[in-house]
Design an enzyme around this catalytic site. Sequence first.
Site, PDB file in Angstrom:
ATOM      1  N   TYR A 141     -41.178 -21.593  -7.967  1.00  0.00           N
ATOM      2  CA  TYR A 141     -42.553 -21.713  -7.464  1.00  0.00           C
ATOM      3  C   TYR A 141     -43.581 -21.295  -8.524  1.00  0.00           C
ATOM      4  CZ  TYR A 141     -41.923 -22.656  -2.453  1.00  0.00           C
ATOM      5  OH  TYR A 141     -41.659 -23.225  -1.234  1.00  0.00           O
ATOM      6  N   LYS A 191     -26.799 -20.900  -6.469  1.00  0.00           N
ATOM      7  CA  LYS A 191     -26.186 -22.155  -6.907  1.00  0.00           C
ATOM      8  C   LYS A 191     -25.547 -21.850  -8.266  1.00  0.00           C
ATOM      9  CE  LYS A 191     -25.377 -26.579  -6.383  1.00  0.00           C
ATOM     10  NZ  LYS A 191     -24.492 -27.111  -5.333  1.00  0.00           N
ATOM     11  N   ASP A 223     -25.828 -25.138  -0.819  1.00  0.00           N
ATOM     12  CA  ASP A 223     -25.492 -26.327  -0.020  1.00  0.00           C
ATOM     13  C   ASP A 223     -24.561 -25.942   1.129  1.00  0.00           C
ATOM     14  OD1 ASP A 223     -23.601 -25.745  -1.971  1.00  0.00           O
ATOM     15  OD2 ASP A 223     -23.156 -27.833  -2.466  1.00  0.00           O
ATOM     16  N   ASP A 247     -37.196 -20.842   1.208  1.00  0.00           N
ATOM     17  CA  ASP A 247     -38.156 -21.706   1.904  1.00  0.00           C
ATOM     18  C   ASP A 247     -37.403 -22.712   2.763  1.00  0.00           C
ATOM     19  OD1 ASP A 247     -40.651 -22.974   2.510  1.00  0.00           O
ATOM     20  OD2 ASP A 247     -40.155 -24.508   1.021  1.00  0.00           O
ATOM     21  N   ASP A 251     -36.552 -22.653   7.210  1.00  0.00           N
ATOM     22  CA  ASP A 251     -36.944 -23.702   8.171  1.00  0.00           C
ATOM     23  C   ASP A 251     -35.744 -24.135   9.005  1.00  0.00           C
ATOM     24  OD1 ASP A 251     -39.586 -23.770   7.282  1.00  0.00           O
ATOM     25  OD2 ASP A 251     -39.670 -25.966   7.280  1.00  0.00           O
TER      26      ASP A 251
HETATM   27  C1  IPM Z   1     -43.746 -21.251   3.691  1.00  0.00           C
HETATM   28  C2  IPM Z   1     -44.523 -22.497   3.354  1.00  0.00           C
HETATM   29  C3  IPM Z   1     -45.178 -22.318   1.985  1.00  0.00           C
HETATM   30  C4  IPM Z   1     -44.053 -22.106   0.973  1.00  0.00           C
HETATM   31  C5  IPM Z   1     -46.112 -23.458   1.560  1.00  0.00           C
HETATM   32  C6  IPM Z   1     -47.198 -23.704   2.577  1.00  0.00           C
HETATM   33  C7  IPM Z   1     -46.718 -23.224   0.204  1.00  0.00           C
HETATM   34  O1  IPM Z   1     -43.682 -23.605   3.406  1.00  0.00           O
HETATM   35  O2  IPM Z   1     -44.359 -20.171   3.755  1.00  0.00           O
HETATM   36  O3  IPM Z   1     -42.537 -21.365   3.911  1.00  0.00           O
HETATM   37  O4  IPM Z   1     -43.486 -23.087   0.468  1.00  0.00           O
HETATM   38  O5  IPM Z   1     -43.746 -20.957   0.674  1.00  0.00           O
HETATM   39 MG    MG Z   2     -41.732 -23.210   4.146  1.00  0.00          MG
END
Ligand code: IPM
Ligand code: MG
Length: 359
Positions: A141, A191, A223, A247, A251
Amino acid sequence: MTQKILVLPGDGIGPEITAQASRILVACQARGLDVEIDDGLLGGAAYDVHGEPLPAETLEKAKAARGILLGAVGGPKWDTIEDLAKRPEKGLLGVRKQLGLFGNLRPAITYPQLAQASSLKPELVAGLDIMIVRELTGGIYFGQPRGIEERDGERVGFNTYVYSESEIERIGRVAFEMAQKRDKKLCSVDKANVLEVTILWREVMERLASEYPDVELSHMYVDNAAMQLVRAPKQFDVVVTGNMFGDILSDAAAMLTGSIGMLPSASLNESGQGMYEPCHGSAPDIAGQNVANPLATILSVAMMLRYSLNEPALASRIEKAVGKVLDDGLRTADIASQGTRTVSTTAMGDAVVAAFERQ
Ligand code: IPM
Ligand code: MG
């Protein structure tokens, strides 16, 4: 001493969900929480007014705050801004970096009442309680060099995936200490079969393990971790990983709990100053309709009370209030299922505040 709290509603559904979470903060104030609450602009909302996603005034306020409550940033309205540095997301990344909020805690807990709402079979997710510890201020990042440039007659995009030993060590310590307070199992995700940076990551985690003999450390390629998360998620207790893998995996973990609308997060620096935000985004498709789920943001307030304000009793009180409202069958649209009552963002806020007061 009165501590400062900064609320940054941001974009999309951000203002709606932070409005409900702020009501809980005010309810805590009435019960003795000694804080002063201010607000500020971040992301697209800040760009529209100041031409930049992280105005100096917001950064100053953020630095002075013990806890920051963030809604969400970004949306299609700003996706066409050519200068990447001016995009809403850069405002969020800027606060993380400027305040050194390297330790991102993302708990994925499946409330028993919501096991049905998960896209996985209820028996796979009922009772799930995972803590993802994501490194938040390094990795790909932020790595340099980065950019898009012309090479040999075509455009080339590039980023750098870099971690220093000290960066790995400090997030490692957060994760080992977290595991010590939980089931004492830590899975480090990397990884290392391909990427040197994660070979180093694995080495440092191994070295730290000798200082935490009560914690059982394992390693998993990213993975495989993605697959295991949807195959048998209850095998995990604490997961530690870098910025980008974290990240993505967080999710995926969110959906195990029924909805990404349920996941709070904390981003902490070494002094315990923190930013608290729901893991979901700004959901521009439902913004302004009073249908978004405010629970992740409300639960983020509970995390703020626990990790930055040292008020565990108030934190539990909020968490219990959320559980009570779910017991009563109230659901926003994202977590609705047969036999439940679908309510608006504000009605959900009303119900949580009422349950908080009643305890
Ligand atoms: C998160 C979001 C952020 C990230 C974005 C909005 C920059 O997806 O907090 O997970 O990638 O960290
Ligand atoms: Mg995110």
